[in-house]
Scaffold this motif. Structure first.
Motif, PDB file in Angstrom:
ATOM      1  N   TRP A   6       0.864  -1.170   0.000  1.00 47.73           N
ATOM      2  CA  TRP A   6       0.000   0.000   0.000  1.00 47.73           C
ATOM      3  C   TRP A   6       0.913   1.238   0.000  1.00 47.73           C
ATOM      4  O   TRP A   6       2.063   1.155   0.421  1.00 47.73           O
ATOM      5  CB  TRP A   6      -0.877   0.078   1.249  1.00 47.73           C
ATOM      6  N   TYR A  64       1.039   5.752   0.475  1.00 52.51           N
ATOM      7  CA  TYR A  64       0.519   7.113   0.633  1.00 52.51           C
ATOM      8  C   TYR A  64       1.554   8.040   0.014  1.00 52.51           C
ATOM      9  O   TYR A  64       2.745   7.955   0.327  1.00 52.51           O
ATOM     10  CB  TYR A  64       0.318   7.466   2.107  1.00 52.51           C
ATOM     11  N   PRO A  75      -2.561  -0.174  -4.119  1.00 51.93           N
ATOM     12  CA  PRO A  75      -3.497   0.919  -3.831  1.00 51.93           C
ATOM     13  C   PRO A  75      -2.737   2.159  -3.367  1.00 51.93           C
ATOM     14  O   PRO A  75      -1.764   2.057  -2.611  1.00 51.93           O
ATOM     15  CB  PRO A  75      -4.371   0.358  -2.705  1.00 51.93           C
ATOM     16  N   SER A 121      -3.039   6.248  -1.839  1.00 55.46           N
ATOM     17  CA  SER A 121      -3.816   7.320  -1.221  1.00 55.46           C
ATOM     18  C   SER A 121      -2.995   8.603  -1.248  1.00 55.46           C
ATOM     19  O   SER A 121      -1.765   8.569  -1.327  1.00 55.46           O
ATOM     20  CB  SER A 121      -4.192   6.956   0.219  1.00 55.46           C
ATOM     21  N   ARG A 148      -7.146   7.009  -3.871  1.00 55.15           N
ATOM     22  CA  ARG A 148      -8.131   7.504  -2.921  1.00 55.15           C
ATOM     23  C   ARG A 148      -7.643   8.802  -2.286  1.00 55.15           C
ATOM     24  O   ARG A 148      -6.510   8.870  -1.792  1.00 55.15           O
ATOM     25  CB  ARG A 148      -8.385   6.473  -1.822  1.00 55.15           C
ATOM     26  N   VAL A 189      -7.661  11.314   0.731  1.00 56.95           N
ATOM     27  CA  VAL A 189      -7.921  11.297   2.176  1.00 56.95           C
ATOM     28  C   VAL A 189      -7.671  12.696   2.725  1.00 56.95           C
ATOM     29  O   VAL A 189      -6.721  13.370   2.327  1.00 56.95           O
ATOM     30  CB  VAL A 189      -7.042  10.258   2.903  1.00 56.95           C
ATOM     31  N   GLU A 235      -9.716   9.195   7.751  1.00 55.61           N
ATOM     32  CA  GLU A 235      -9.996   8.709   6.402  1.00 55.61           C
ATOM     33  C   GLU A 235      -8.874   7.814   5.892  1.00 55.61           C
ATOM     34  O   GLU A 235      -9.126   6.797   5.225  1.00 55.61           O
ATOM     35  CB  GLU A 235     -10.208   9.883   5.445  1.00 55.61           C
ATOM     36  N   LEU A 236      -7.629   8.179   6.193  1.00 57.12           N
ATOM     37  CA  LEU A 236      -6.507   7.339   5.797  1.00 57.12           C
ATOM     38  C   LEU A 236      -6.594   5.976   6.487  1.00 57.12           C
ATOM     39  O   LEU A 236      -6.396   4.926   5.849  1.00 57.12           O
ATOM     40  CB  LEU A 236      -5.186   8.031   6.160  1.00 57.12           C
ATOM     41  N   GLN A 248      -9.294   4.451   7.725  1.00 57.94           N
ATOM     42  CA  GLN A 248     -10.434   3.690   7.206  1.00 57.94           C
ATOM     43  C   GLN A 248     -10.114   3.067   5.855  1.00 57.94           C
ATOM     44  O   GLN A 248     -10.443   1.902   5.595  1.00 57.94           O
ATOM     45  CB  GLN A 248     -11.659   4.599   7.104  1.00 57.94           C
ATOM     46  N   TRP A 249      -9.483   3.857   4.990  1.00 63.91           N
ATOM     47  CA  TRP A 249      -9.087   3.336   3.667  1.00 63.91           C
ATOM     48  C   TRP A 249      -8.131   2.162   3.820  1.00 63.91           C
ATOM     49  O   TRP A 249      -8.308   1.122   3.161  1.00 63.91           O
ATOM     50  CB  TRP A 249      -8.427   4.460   2.871  1.00 63.91           C
ATOM     51  N   ARG A 293      -9.795  -1.131   5.270  1.00 62.78           N
ATOM     52  CA  ARG A 293     -10.622  -1.866   4.309  1.00 62.78           C
ATOM     53  C   ARG A 293      -9.779  -2.724   3.380  1.00 62.78           C
ATOM     54  O   ARG A 293     -10.180  -3.805   2.955  1.00 62.78           O
ATOM     55  CB  ARG A 293     -11.457  -0.879   3.489  1.00 62.78           C
TER      56      ARG A 293
END
Length: 416
Positions: A315, A317, A338, A340, A361, A363, A368-369, A371-372, A375
């Motif tokens: 993942w 960011y 994914p 963000s 996504r 954020v 919000e970060l 929660q993303w 999931r």
């Protein structure tokens, strides 16, 4: 006088980072910039044509990199690259690869532009994204030297259409060719009376595809990773980015994190270490004997390898999304992970499209970060779906580089 006044596009190397250290590095680089160019260019092989490419910083250089590689593979010419930002100059000058000379671009004055062009003697000039240096462009046109703008976006509300936009309009009309990212930019250029433009796509996609296909490994990162999955936070700016990422680290002790600050300073690294609950290790302080068994975070305290390091992540960011300068979101996307990022994407084509496709996504805060991430953390099916869509998106957008390179080489041939 603010340094940014020298750039009509407002391009200051400190827009997103006002650190005194970076300012001092910029001032040192500019102190003898013209003399450095004159000295360095004096030993170029003048039996070859010279292509000059300018990128504001390291991010924009991602567009230039595949162009340079293709030029060098298809022709025998000198390649000169300039930067305005210390970040780009320092990283590329240490490892120039296919580049013959790397310089700071001297400030945009008529005298500097004249001395620079006299020294470099380019046969073609290529600018990335939004580099509208009025004196340089004016003199290129007066000297009959073709100039190209690559990956341009001309927006409806851009400075070209403002009351103060005369220099912008004059500068873009000096360009011999403009390669845009979308049709709307073509329409706006037509409003300005610029007809030498075409939609081409973004060579950044060619660059990330090239990086992803290049064999590369890092034994230290592999030891840190071990049997764990990695969350990679890349180009992290201070304050908001850092606050969100370090809190995410603290909420997920079962995941290992690699953090790559945008600006490498001891204060920022100490701030990361202070905010993280658990052991942090600095890349530069590690040895083959460093025990990684209880390390929570690896801080990468050097620049230039982030695009390669993303291959170790599950993942990502990407930092800068709370400023005007969100960093490359397709660097991680090319690996099918994914992604963000912060919310400031209204003027950016790629992150907006990635959100639409479900690859990226936006954020706005830590919640919000978190929660993303939660999931996706254990949803392997969703991650596989994102990987397939990301691969398709990147593949559909590669191929812009050959068209730019063909135009450059045609110009060089025409001057023989």
């Amino acid at each position: 006088m603010r340094i940014a006044r020298y750039a009509i596009n407002g391009a200051s190397p400190f827009v997103s980072d006002n650190s005194p250290a970076k300012l001092m590095r910029f001032i040192r680089g500019q102190r003898h910039a013209v003399e450095d160019v004159e000295k360095g260019a004096s030993t170029l092989d003048r039996s070859k044509p010279t292509v000059w490419l300018h990128a504001a910083s390291l991010g924009e250089f991602g567009i230039a990199r595949p162009i340079i590689k293709a030029i060098k593979s298809e022709s025998d010419c000198n390649v000169v690259v300039t930067f305005f930002s210390p970040t780009g100059y320092e990283a590329v000058s240490k490892n120039p690869r296919d580049i013959d000379r790397v310089f700071y671009l001297p400030l945009d004055t008529n005298a500097n532009a004249s001395r620079f062009l006299d020294a470099v003697r380019p046969d073609c000039a290529v600018f990335m994204v939004s580099e509208y240096w009025h004196n340089y462009l004016h003199q290129l046109r007066e000297r009959g030297i073709p100039s190209l703008l690559v990956s341009a976006i001309i927006r409806d509300d851009g400075p070209f259409f403002k009351w103060y936009g005369n220099l912008y309009r004059s500068s873009i009309k000096s360009m011999s060719k403009v390669f845009t990212l979308d049709e709307n930019s073509i329409k706006n250029l037509e409003r300005l009376g610029v007809e030498n433009a075409s939609v081409n796509g973004d060579p950044l996609f060619d660059n990330v595809a090239l990086v992803a296909s290049t064999p590369w490994k890092d034994e230290l990162i592999e030891r840190f990773k071990g049997n764990h999955e990695i969350f990679l936070a890349g180009s992290i700016h201070h304050d908001k980015d850092l606050e969100m990422v370090t809190e995410l680290v603290n909420r997920h002790p079962d995941i290992r994190f690699v953090i790559v600050p945008h600006e490498i300073t001891d204060d920022i690294i100490k701030d990361i270490e202070a905010k993280v609950k658990g052991r942090c290790v600095r890349y530069s302080q590690c040895t083959p004997d460093t025990d990684m068994s209880d390390a929570r975070v690896l801080i990468v305290d050097f620049v230039g390898a982030l695009a390669y390091i993303y291959r170790y992540a599950s993942w990502a960011y990407v930092g800068g999304g709370f400023t005007r300068l969100l960093h490359s979101v397709i660097e991680p996307a090319v690996y099918g992970i994914p992604v963000s990022f912060g919310p400031n994407i209204r003027r950016k084509v790629t992150p907006t499209e990635m959100v639409r496709l479900g690859i990226g996504r936006v954020v706005h805060d830590t919640e919000e970060l978190d929660q993303w991430f939660k999931r996706l953390k254990s949803d392997r099916a969703r991650r596989d779906y994102i990987a397939k869509r990301a691969a398709k998106y990147v593949n559909q957008n590669t191929g812009a580089t050959p068209r730019v390179v063909r135009h450059i080489l045609d110009r060089l041939c025409a001057k023989k």
